[in-house]
Every structure is written in structure tokens, then in C-alpha cells.
Design a protein around this motif. Structure first.
Motif, PDB file in Angstrom:
ATOM      1  N   SER A 175       5.011   0.535 -11.789  1.00 49.94           N
ATOM      2  CA  SER A 175       3.743   0.103 -11.212  1.00 49.94           C
ATOM      3  C   SER A 175       3.864  -0.067  -9.701  1.00 49.94           C
ATOM      4  CB  SER A 175       3.300  -1.215 -11.863  1.00 49.94           C
ATOM      5  OG  SER A 175       2.069  -1.656 -11.324  1.00 49.94           O
ATOM      6  N   ALA A 176       4.981  -0.641  -9.256  1.00 47.18           N
ATOM      7  CA  ALA A 176       5.215  -0.826  -7.813  1.00 47.18           C
ATOM      8  C   ALA A 176       5.308   0.520  -7.097  1.00 47.18           C
ATOM      9  CB  ALA A 176       6.483  -1.637  -7.592  1.00 47.18           C
ATOM     10  N   LEU A 177       5.873   1.517  -7.761  1.00 45.53           N
ATOM     11  CA  LEU A 177       5.938   2.860  -7.166  1.00 45.53           C
ATOM     12  C   LEU A 177       4.534   3.440  -6.975  1.00 45.53           C
ATOM     13  CD1 LEU A 177       8.980   4.492  -9.007  1.00 45.53           C
ATOM     14  CD2 LEU A 177       8.781   4.026  -6.557  1.00 45.53           C
ATOM     15  N   GLY A 178       3.624   3.092  -7.876  1.00 42.07           N
ATOM     16  CA  GLY A 178       2.237   3.519  -7.710  1.00 42.07           C
ATOM     17  C   GLY A 178       1.634   2.944  -6.445  1.00 42.07           C
ATOM     18  N   LEU A 179       1.932   1.682  -6.159  1.00 40.77           N
ATOM     19  CA  LEU A 179       1.446   1.054  -4.935  1.00 40.77           C
ATOM     20  C   LEU A 179       2.072   1.700  -3.699  1.00 40.77           C
ATOM     21  CD1 LEU A 179      -0.216  -1.160  -3.555  1.00 40.77           C
ATOM     22  CD2 LEU A 179       1.727  -2.714  -3.892  1.00 40.77           C
ATOM     23  N   LEU A 180       3.366   2.009  -3.780  1.00 36.50           N
ATOM     24  CA  LEU A 180       4.045   2.685  -2.672  1.00 36.50           C
ATOM     25  C   LEU A 180       3.419   4.045  -2.395  1.00 36.50           C
ATOM     26  CD1 LEU A 180       6.381   2.864  -0.621  1.00 36.50           C
ATOM     27  CD2 LEU A 180       7.813   3.775  -2.473  1.00 36.50           C
ATOM     28  N   THR A 181       3.080   4.769  -3.452  1.00 36.13           N
ATOM     29  CA  THR A 181       2.430   6.067  -3.296  1.00 36.13           C
ATOM     30  C   THR A 181       1.080   5.922  -2.617  1.00 36.13           C
ATOM     31  OG1 THR A 181       3.524   6.886  -5.289  1.00 36.13           O
ATOM     32  CG2 THR A 181       1.617   8.128  -4.502  1.00 36.13           C
ATOM     33  N   PHE A 182       0.326   4.912  -3.021  1.00 37.71           N
ATOM     34  CA  PHE A 182      -0.973   4.617  -2.395  1.00 37.71           C
ATOM     35  C   PHE A 182      -0.801   4.474  -0.882  1.00 37.71           C
ATOM     36  CE2 PHE A 182      -4.091   1.691  -0.710  1.00 37.71           C
ATOM     37  CZ  PHE A 182      -5.286   2.111  -1.270  1.00 37.71           C
ATOM     38  N   LEU A 183       0.215   3.741  -0.461  1.00 36.51           N
ATOM     39  CA  LEU A 183       0.437   3.482   0.968  1.00 36.51           C
ATOM     40  C   LEU A 183       0.875   4.745   1.707  1.00 36.51           C
ATOM     41  CD1 LEU A 183       2.255   0.021   0.703  1.00 36.51           C
ATOM     42  CD2 LEU A 183      -0.101   0.454   1.431  1.00 36.51           C
ATOM     43  N   THR A 184       1.739   5.557   1.098  1.00 34.50           N
ATOM     44  CA  THR A 184       2.193   6.781   1.773  1.00 34.50           C
ATOM     45  C   THR A 184       1.053   7.789   1.918  1.00 34.50           C
ATOM     46  OG1 THR A 184       3.005   7.712  -0.325  1.00 34.50           O
ATOM     47  CG2 THR A 184       4.600   6.532   1.047  1.00 34.50           C
ATOM     48  N   ILE A 185       0.190   7.866   0.913  1.00 36.87           N
ATOM     49  CA  ILE A 185      -0.972   8.755   1.026  1.00 36.87           C
ATOM     50  C   ILE A 185      -1.889   8.264   2.140  1.00 36.87           C
ATOM     51  CG2 ILE A 185      -3.078   9.538  -0.135  1.00 36.87           C
ATOM     52  CD1 ILE A 185      -1.487   9.536  -2.751  1.00 36.87           C
ATOM     53  N   TYR A 186      -2.099   6.953   2.187  1.00 31.89           N
ATOM     54  CA  TYR A 186      -2.996   6.370   3.202  1.00 31.89           C
ATOM     55  C   TYR A 186      -2.499   6.670   4.618  1.00 31.89           C
ATOM     56  CZ  TYR A 186      -5.775   2.937   5.753  1.00 31.89           C
ATOM     57  OH  TYR A 186      -6.628   2.347   6.645  1.00 31.89           O
ATOM     58  N   PHE A 187      -1.202   6.546   4.844  1.00 32.45           N
ATOM     59  CA  PHE A 187      -0.666   6.695   6.194  1.00 32.45           C
ATOM     60  C   PHE A 187      -0.235   8.127   6.537  1.00 32.45           C
ATOM     61  CE2 PHE A 187       0.102   2.073   5.551  1.00 32.45           C
ATOM     62  CZ  PHE A 187      -0.581   1.607   6.669  1.00 32.45           C
ATOM     63  N   TRP A 188       0.180   8.921   5.560  1.00 30.56           N
ATOM     64  CA  TRP A 188       0.773  10.231   5.842  1.00 30.56           C
ATOM     65  C   TRP A 188      -0.115  11.420   5.499  1.00 30.56           C
ATOM     66  CZ3 TRP A 188       6.320   9.258   3.446  1.00 30.56           C
ATOM     67  CH2 TRP A 188       6.997   8.334   4.258  1.00 30.56           C
ATOM     68  N   MET A 189      -1.017  11.257   4.565  1.00 26.91           N
ATOM     69  CA  MET A 189      -1.829  12.405   4.153  1.00 26.91           C
ATOM     70  C   MET A 189      -2.871  12.722   5.228  1.00 26.91           C
ATOM     71  SD  MET A 189      -2.547  14.698   1.844  1.00 26.91           S
ATOM     72  CE  MET A 189      -1.688  14.095   0.381  1.00 26.91           C
ATOM     73  N   PRO A 190      -2.910  13.961   5.731  1.00 23.09           N
ATOM     74  CA  PRO A 190      -3.935  14.308   6.721  1.00 23.09           C
ATOM     75  C   PRO A 190      -5.323  14.305   6.089  1.00 23.09           C
ATOM     76  CG  PRO A 190      -2.754  16.262   6.004  1.00 23.09           C
ATOM     77  CD  PRO A 190      -2.032  15.096   5.401  1.00 23.09           C
ATOM     78  N   LYS A 191      -6.317  14.117   6.928  1.00 18.04           N
ATOM     79  CA  LYS A 191      -7.681  14.123   6.439  1.00 18.04           C
ATOM     80  C   LYS A 191      -8.106  15.546   6.114  1.00 18.04           C
ATOM     81  CE  LYS A 191      -9.253   9.947   8.825  1.00 18.04           C
ATOM     82  NZ  LYS A 191     -10.228   9.380   9.812  1.00 18.04           N
ATOM     83  N   ILE A 192      -8.611  15.730   4.913  1.00 17.23           N
ATOM     84  CA  ILE A 192      -9.138  17.029   4.488  1.00 17.23           C
ATOM     85  C   ILE A 192     -10.580  16.794   4.084  1.00 17.23           C
ATOM     86  CG2 ILE A 192      -8.946  18.945   2.856  1.00 17.23           C
ATOM     87  CD1 ILE A 192      -5.981  18.279   2.592  1.00 17.23           C
ATOM     88  N   SER A 193     -11.474  17.470   4.743  1.00 16.78           N
ATOM     89  CA  SER A 193     -12.896  17.240   4.505  1.00 16.78           C
ATOM     90  C   SER A 193     -13.287  17.598   3.074  1.00 16.78           C
ATOM     91  CB  SER A 193     -13.748  18.059   5.481  1.00 16.78           C
ATOM     92  OG  SER A 193     -13.465  17.680   6.811  1.00 16.78           O
TER      93      SER A 193
END
Length: 405
Positions: free
Chosen positions: A164-182
């Protein structure tokens, strides 16, 4: 390295752990809630059912939103319901939360596959997709053995708290690292769904659902296979799972390169055929405990090489409906999960040894290879010829325009 792909790999790690750790600690959960192994295996089937239900419905419901926003929502859902599974007090709440925890799986990999292909360099799409699935292979290499060890020696609930904690970590990495795609404003849900009006779409679904069942008929019962047939000590299950994970890590890379070097359908045929051969060896040599270790690595490698070719088959065959098709592919993959676990349990219920689920796997992988060959002849090769003809026509048109100038 593209950080967006790394974020997707974190998602693969979290999802891989929640899906595959269950196979290693199933006896521990069964003992904890006082049910038998076949009944506990419903946790595998319910998760797979969640994937099947969630993949098309969540993709359809979120089609107007940006991929990044949807991926964030999916991982939040993953985090919450794996957390609920961790503290669930009884059988009913365990089964319910396990089903809901499976809902984001297919949509995440479906949307993630399309995003990975967009982030990739031309001609490297399958390898970019395999980068996302690398997280899942790392889960099997390190996460699943660790989770299995913790589940055996401490508590399976601690294992799923980590997941479950890894799910939260993934949420944070997507938020900060994933580029915006329209978001695709022209994305039409009806058009996306219409992809499944085609016979070739359902043939790919059959290829995935039946063929990958070969993997799950084997791995769903691997703990009992190596302890009751191969004669290994229960403490060695973690070692076996590490070897399976190592094989999956290598196989994922091989599958990505293979699918970029030839038609993905040809790569899928090769991978399914090799899977069937490996399961034949497992079936006949499972009683030789020295072979349990190398066959865990080899079978894991061969079985997991299939992921990227199948995803690229779907994306290439579904122009305009790529996201829905890729998500549907993940649903089909988990139908394979459920079918493999279900049919693999049948010989066990009749009193046969735990190598007999591998015999079921042989049949399912072989059917997958045959169906992939039918798709190759009937659709993949003709489509490739049409594409080349269109490219030649476009080049000739460009030359004529240049000549006129």
C-alpha cells in the motif's frame, strides 16, 4: 533516462507486488483466516476479476481527462484499498477489498502503455513499454521474495502494508516526474469501445486470456509445487521466487527487444511456444529438487517475455482506440490469471500432485501460440503489407510533387 518512464515503473513495482506476492503467501493467509487453499485462491481470482471489470470501465469513465490525472487517481485508489485489505478483519472484507484493489490495475497499464509509447524514441516503443513492466519484474525479483519472507515469518498484513505504501510512493513520483500530456479532446468513448466490434480484437483477447493462463497455472501453485513435489523446505520458497523474479526481469528485456526487431505477433508466437516447452520440462522434472532452481529462473524468463509483444500487438492493431485496447489487454491478461488458477486447481481437487497444474499450463500456452499464428496470417501480415503499400504510395506522391516543382 526518462523520469516519466521511471514513474510508470514504480507503478509496475507496486502492482506486481500486490498481484504476485499473493501466490507466495497464499498458505499463510489461508491459515490466518481458517480456510483451505482452493478457497483462499479466490483472492487470486477476485483480484483478476477486479482487473477485468476495472480496465474498460475506468478507462471509459476517465477518457476526457489527461493521462497524468488519471494515473494519479488510479494509484490513489490502489493505495486506499490495499490499505483496507491490510487491516480487513474477516473473510468477506478481505475478498471485497481484494476485488476493489484490482480495479486500477488494467487501466493503469493500459494508459501507461500508451503514455510510454508516446514518450519513446521512434522504433523503441516496445522497449519503452518494457521499461514500465520492468517495475513488475523488479517486484518479482526483490519485492515478492521479500514480501513472501515477511508473510511467512512475521505477518502477511505487514507485506500488504508495504505494498500500500508503494502505491503512495508511485502517486508522488507520477505527480513530480510525469510530464503533462494533454487530454485528447476528440476522444470518443463510443469510438474506443467500437474497437471490440471487430473479430481481430477478440482474437487478440483470446490469445492473451488463454495463452497467459499457462503462466498462471504454473505460478499460482508454485509454493506447493516446490515444497510437496520438488521436496524443498518451505523456507526455500523465497529463494525460488527470487529466481522467478530474476527470470522475469531478463525475459521482460528480451521481449521488448524481440518485439522491436520483428512483428510483435511473431515475437508472441515464439514466446508462447517457448513457454509451453518450459512447462513440459517442469511437469516431467519437478520431482528432481536440484532442477527446481534453474527451472524457476528459465520458466519465469520465458513466461514474462510475452508482455511487451502482446501490448504492442494491441496498440498497433487499434489505431484511434489504443488506450481502450491496451486496457482491455490487461483485462484479458487477468482473465488468463483467473483461468490459469481455476483450471490449475482442478487436478489438485482430484488428488493429483502439484506439478499437474503445469500440464494445464502447457495446453493453454500452446493454444495461445496457435491463436497468435492465426492472427499473424489473417491480420498482422496483411496489415503490414497495407502499411508498406501506403508508405510507398506516399513516397511516390512526394517524389511527383517534387518533380512538378
Amino acid at each position: 533516462m526518462n523520469k516519466g518512464l521511471v514513474a510508470l515503473a514504480f507503478g509496475g513495482l507496486a502492482i506486481g507486488m500486490t498481484e504476485f506476492t499473493m501466490m507466495g503467501i497464499l498458505p499463510d493467509i489461508a491459515k490466518d483466516i481458517n480456510i483451505d487453499i482452493p478457497s483462499a485462491s479466490n483472492l487470486i481470482g477476485l483480484y483478476a476479476l477486479g482487473v477485468v471489470v476495472g480496465a474498460p470501465t475506468l478507462v471509459a469513465a476517465t477518457s476526457k481527462y489527461s493521462p497524468k490525472a488519471v494515473l494519479l487517481f488510479l494509484m490513489l485508489l490502489f493505495f486506499v484499498f490495499n490499505g483496507i485489505f491490510t487491516i480487513a478483519p474477516n473473510e468477506w472484507s478481505l475478498f471485497t477489498s481484494r476485488f476493489v484493489a484490482g480495479l486500477p490495475h488494467g487501466a493503469f497499464f493500459g494508459i501507461g502503455s500508451v503514455v510510454a509509447a508516446k514518450l519513446a524514441k521512434p522504433g523503441k516503443e516496445a522497449q519503452a513499454i518494457s521499461m514500465m513492466f520492468t517495475g513488475m519484474t523488479i517486484a518479482n525479483l526483490a519485492g515478492v521474495p521479500l514480501g513472501t519472507y515477511i508473510g511467512h515469518h512475521y505477518s502477511w498484513r505487514i507485506t500488504y502494508a508495504i505494498i500500500s505504501a508503494l502505491g503512495l510512493l508511485t502517486f508522488l513520483t507520477i505527480y513530480f516526474w510525469m510530464p503533462k500530456i494533454s487530454a485528447n479532446k476528440n476522444n470518443n468513448v463510443i469510438h474506443q469501445i467500437s474497437y471490440f466490434k471487430r473479430w481481430d480484437a477478440w482474437l487478440i483477447v483470446a490469445v492473451i486470456a488463454i495463452g497467459t493462463g499457462g503462466l498462471f497455472a504454473w505460478i499460482s501453485y508454485i509454493s506447493k509445487l516446490v515444497t510437496t513435489v520438488s521436496g524443498l523446505h518451505p523456507n526455500e520458497v523465497s529463494t525460488v521466487m527470487i529466481l522467478v523474479g530474476c527470470g522475469m526481469f531478463v525475459g521482460n528485456i528480451i521481449g521488448g527487444k524481440l518485439a522491436d526487431s520483428m512483428l510483435p505477433t511473431k515475437a508472441a508466437i515464439i514466446c508462447f511456444s517457448a513457454m509451453a516447452i518450459c512447462l513440459v520440462v517442469v511437469f516431467f522434472t519437478a520431482h528432481i529438487n536440484e532442477l527446481a532452481y534453474p527451472m524457476a529462473f528459465i520458466t519465469g524468463m520465458v513466461a514474462f517475455s510475452i508482455g511487451s509483444p502482446l501490448q504492442l500487438m494491441l496498440i498497433n492493431n487499434a489505431q484511434g482506440s489504443e488506450t481502450f485496447a491496451a486496457a482491455g489487454g490487461q483485462a484479458a491478461f487477468n482473465i488468463g490469471n483467473s483461468l490459469g488458477a481455476y483450471f490449475g486447481a482442478i487436478p489438485i481437487a482430484y488428488g493429483y500432485a502439484y506439478n499437474y497444474p503445469s500440464a494445464i499450463g502447457i495446453l493453454m500456452a500452446s493454444i495461445g501460440a496457435i491463436l497468435a499464428y492465426i492472427f499473424l496470417i489473417k491480420y498482422a501480415i496483411p496489415n503490414q503489407k497495407k502499411k508498406k503499400a501506403a508508405q510507398i504510395k506516399e513516397m511516390e506522391s512526394s517524389v511527383n510533387i517534387f518533380a512538378d516543382l
